[in-house]
Design a protein around this motif. Structure first.
Motif, mmCIF file in Angstrom:
data_model
loop_
_atom_site.group_PDB
_atom_site.id
_atom_site.type_symbol
_atom_site.label_atom_id
_atom_site.label_comp_id
_atom_site.label_asym_id
_atom_site.label_seq_id
_atom_site.Cartn_x
_atom_site.Cartn_y
_atom_site.Cartn_z
ATOM 1 N N SER A 37 0.827 -1.209 0.000
ATOM 2 C CA SER A 37 0.000 0.000 0.000
ATOM 3 C C SER A 37 0.861 1.259 0.000
ATOM 4 O O SER A 37 0.385 2.327 -0.361
ATOM 5 N N GLY A 38 2.122 1.157 0.411
ATOM 6 C CA GLY A 38 2.974 2.332 0.465
ATOM 7 C C GLY A 38 3.866 2.289 1.692
ATOM 8 O O GLY A 38 3.849 1.315 2.434
ATOM 9 N N PRO A 39 4.659 3.349 1.906
ATOM 10 C CA PRO A 39 5.576 3.369 3.043
ATOM 11 C C PRO A 39 4.821 3.456 4.374
ATOM 12 O O PRO A 39 3.860 4.201 4.483
ATOM 13 N N ALA A 40 5.285 2.682 5.350
ATOM 14 C CA ALA A 40 4.606 2.662 6.646
ATOM 15 C C ALA A 40 5.628 2.548 7.763
ATOM 16 O O ALA A 40 6.776 2.149 7.546
ATOM 17 N N ILE A 41 5.188 2.924 8.957
ATOM 18 C CA ILE A 41 6.072 2.904 10.124
ATOM 19 C C ILE A 41 5.449 2.021 11.199
ATOM 20 O O ILE A 41 4.254 2.149 11.480
ATOM 21 N N ARG A 42 6.264 1.121 11.762
ATOM 22 C CA ARG A 42 5.780 0.316 12.881
ATOM 23 C C ARG A 42 5.813 1.209 14.118
ATOM 24 O O ARG A 42 6.865 1.694 14.511
ATOM 25 N N LEU A 43 4.652 1.432 14.701
ATOM 26 C CA LEU A 43 4.549 2.421 15.775
ATOM 27 C C LEU A 43 5.477 2.126 16.943
ATOM 28 O O LEU A 43 6.125 3.025 17.477
ATOM 29 N N SER A 44 5.555 0.855 17.315
ATOM 30 C CA SER A 44 6.343 0.535 18.507
ATOM 31 C C SER A 44 7.835 0.773 18.285
ATOM 32 O O SER A 44 8.603 0.873 19.242
ATOM 33 N N ALA A 45 8.248 0.901 17.018
ATOM 34 C CA ALA A 45 9.665 1.138 16.722
ATOM 35 C C ALA A 45 10.092 2.562 17.085
ATOM 36 O O ALA A 45 11.274 2.876 17.088
ATOM 37 N N LEU A 46 9.129 3.419 17.379
ATOM 38 C CA LEU A 46 9.459 4.822 17.627
ATOM 39 C C LEU A 46 9.979 5.067 19.046
ATOM 40 O O LEU A 46 10.753 5.984 19.287
ATOM 41 N N SER A 47 9.536 4.239 19.997
ATOM 42 C CA SER A 47 9.995 4.445 21.365
ATOM 43 C C SER A 47 11.424 3.882 21.485
ATOM 44 O O SER A 47 11.785 2.970 20.733
ATOM 45 N N PRO A 48 12.290 4.397 22.353
ATOM 46 C CA PRO A 48 11.920 5.322 23.426
ATOM 47 C C PRO A 48 12.073 6.804 23.066
ATOM 48 O O PRO A 48 11.652 7.635 23.844
ATOM 49 N N VAL A 49 12.659 7.114 21.874
ATOM 50 C CA VAL A 49 12.877 8.539 21.597
ATOM 51 C C VAL A 49 11.544 9.285 21.532
ATOM 52 O O VAL A 49 11.411 10.401 22.000
ATOM 53 N N ILE A 50 10.546 8.625 20.926
ATOM 54 C CA ILE A 50 9.190 9.190 20.988
ATOM 55 C C ILE A 50 8.349 8.284 21.893
ATOM 56 O O ILE A 50 8.175 7.111 21.586
ATOM 57 N N PRO A 51 7.860 8.806 22.993
ATOM 58 C CA PRO A 51 6.975 7.996 23.822
ATOM 59 C C PRO A 51 5.680 7.689 23.076
ATOM 60 O O PRO A 51 5.063 8.602 22.525
ATOM 61 N N VAL A 52 5.344 6.405 22.999
ATOM 62 C CA VAL A 52 4.133 5.998 22.262
ATOM 63 C C VAL A 52 3.280 5.124 23.166
ATOM 64 O O VAL A 52 3.797 4.216 23.819
ATOM 65 N N SER A 53 1.984 5.394 23.206
ATOM 66 C CA SER A 53 1.091 4.423 23.838
ATOM 67 C C SER A 53 -0.058 4.137 22.892
ATOM 68 O O SER A 53 -0.519 5.016 22.155
ATOM 69 N N ILE A 54 -0.458 2.877 22.858
ATOM 70 C CA ILE A 54 -1.514 2.442 21.941
ATOM 71 C C ILE A 54 -2.592 1.739 22.765
ATOM 72 O O ILE A 54 -2.306 0.764 23.452
ATOM 73 N N ASP A 55 -3.803 2.243 22.719
ATOM 74 C CA ASP A 55 -4.919 1.574 23.402
ATOM 75 C C ASP A 55 -5.878 1.048 22.355
ATOM 76 O O ASP A 55 -6.357 1.809 21.518
ATOM 77 N N SER A 56 -6.155 -0.254 22.445
ATOM 78 C CA SER A 56 -7.154 -0.812 21.539
ATOM 79 C C SER A 56 -8.536 -0.495 22.091
ATOM 80 O O SER A 56 -8.825 -0.745 23.257
ATOM 81 N N LEU A 57 -9.380 0.090 21.247
ATOM 82 C CA LEU A 57 -10.730 0.462 21.687
ATOM 83 C C LEU A 57 -11.760 -0.544 21.201
ATOM 84 O O LEU A 57 -12.957 -0.353 21.368
#
Ligand SMILES: [Zn+2]
Length: 406
Positions: A37-57
């Motif tokens: 589909s195109g370029p994408a980023i795995r969110l969890s790869a961003l920490s720890p430089v960028i704090p990331v939290s993911i909540d499944s709703l």
């Protein structure tokens, strides 16, 4: 708008294989995943430089907090919600091995634009700068500009169950009067169809099926007459519609290798056109404007309007759900192929401040499909399929607001 399109095109055309993230706590290189589909980023790869939290709703929806910026995305849905806005994305977020991936565009374009006090992307260096966030506190102070809405939208957003307590569907028969819409088929068999007749016939059937199921229906036209594209949305707003369904017939691009062979059905919701084919249908359907006497058909990209008016955008998610339901329902009866849910900047949808879709029920340029579309029995089946999906959507929506206790 044109700038945004160009930027998105650039990202798609020449995106970096790795981006550098530079923040308070150091520097980190993150690989850009090359997906179909195109370029994408795995969110969890961003920490720890960028704090990331993911909540499944649940239901494929996620609340993401990234560098203190809160936003919402859904698996396979090409847009993100931030503050009170919904922003279109070039491709959809997705899950891979339990990991949430976001299109690169979120990180290098949408988030830096929405929260320039937190993120800045340097395209030349492929570098994302992260500014200090206030300690893990609430994100309410985040400077996400909220746009003012026209009054008409505020009224429709209430989704009033009208005084009768009924849901109200606006059924729009495409074209009319001097505007025939498409004419076909390409390889003649002595008969000729005009889109405006087919859309009216199917729209009338759709209206009466919906009415028989207890839904209020407003039709933008019931005779062979011309209604300005912008008036169709206006009628929908004035009559306080809950849903807007526009019926159209597709035409093949003559430059295709075998244009007469093209067939199938597709459903659009309003957003930036993502493909050349979607732009073709967008141009074709927006051409109706030229029949509107006394109207200076402005050449502006209709999407410049939507980007200025996020009131419509907030309905993107629901419009996309409705479009999916209609495609699925048509798939049960239509010989097809199913050409999918698509996005484009239809003028007729821009002014309707409610979930709104445009259904291309088949190709009038194809001999078999042109015949299919003119048969009363088939028209009834198409209308029944669209009505079933619309009812399902309304019930689904009702249940959701019920659960939300609104
Ligand atoms: Zn049309």
């Amino acid at each position: 708008m044109i700038v945004a399109v160009l930027l998105a095109a650039q990202i798609a055309a020449a995106h970096p294989a790795v981006i550098t993230i530079r923040g308070q706590s150091g520097e980190q290189k993150v690989a850009v995943a090359e997906k179909l589909s195109g370029p994408a980023i795995r969110l969890s790869a961003l920490s720890p430089v960028i704090p990331v939290s993911i909540d499944s709703l649940g239901g494929g929806r996620y609340r993401v907090t990234l560098a203190g910026i809160e936003f919402f995305v859904a698996d396979q849905a090409p847009f993100m919600e931030i503050g009170d806005r919904v922003l279109p994305l070039a491709t959809a977020p997705f899950l891979d091995n339990g990991d949430l991936f976001l299109p690169l565009q979120v990180l290098v374009e949408q988030l830096p634009r929405a929260a320039s006090n937190r993120l800045r992307y340097d395209m030349a260096k492929a570098e994302l700068l992260v500014f200090a966030a206030p300690s893990a506190g609430p994100t309410a102070a985040l400077a996400v500009p909220s746009r003012s809405r026209p009054a008409s939208s505020a009224a429709s957003r209430k989704r009033t169950t009208t005084h009768t307590g009924k849901r109200r569907v606006v059924v729009d028969a495409g074209h009319g009067g001097p505007d025939n819409g498409m004419s076909g088929p390409l390889r003649g068999e002595g008969f000729r169809v005009h889109e405006k007749h087919i859309t009216l016939a199917v729209a009338k059937r759709l209206a009466s099926i919906l009415q028989s199921r207890g839904v209020d229906v407003v039709m933008t036209r019931t005779t062979d007459t011309l209604i300005a594209l912008s008036d169709r949305g206006r009628i929908a707003n004035q009559r306080n519609g809950d849903v807007f369904v526009s019926i159209h017939v597709n035409a093949a691009n003559l430059r295709w290798p075998r244009p007469e062979a093209a067939r199938g059905f597709e459903t659009y919701f309003l957003a930036e056109a993502k493909t050349e084919d979607a732009r073709r249908v967008e141009r074709m359907e927006n051409e109706s404007v030229k029949f509107e006497t006394g109207v200076t058909a402005d050449k502006d990209d209709p999407l410049s309007f939507i980007m200025n008016d996020m009131a419509q955008n907030e309905h993107l998610r629901e419009s996309s759900e409705l479009a999916s339901m209609i495609q699925a329902s048509l798939g049960d009866m239509h010989p097809g192929p199913d050409r999918g849910v698509k996005q484009a900047g239809f003028r007729v949808l821009v002014t309707a401040f409610m979930p709104a879709v445009l259904v291309e029920i088949g190709f009038g340029t194809n001999v078999d499909e042109a015949r299919f579309l003119t048969q009363p029995q088939r028209q009834q089946e198409i209308a029944t399929a669209v009505a079933a999906a619309t009812m399902k959507y309304l019930e689904h929506y009702e249940r959701r607001v019920g659960l939300a206790g609104r």
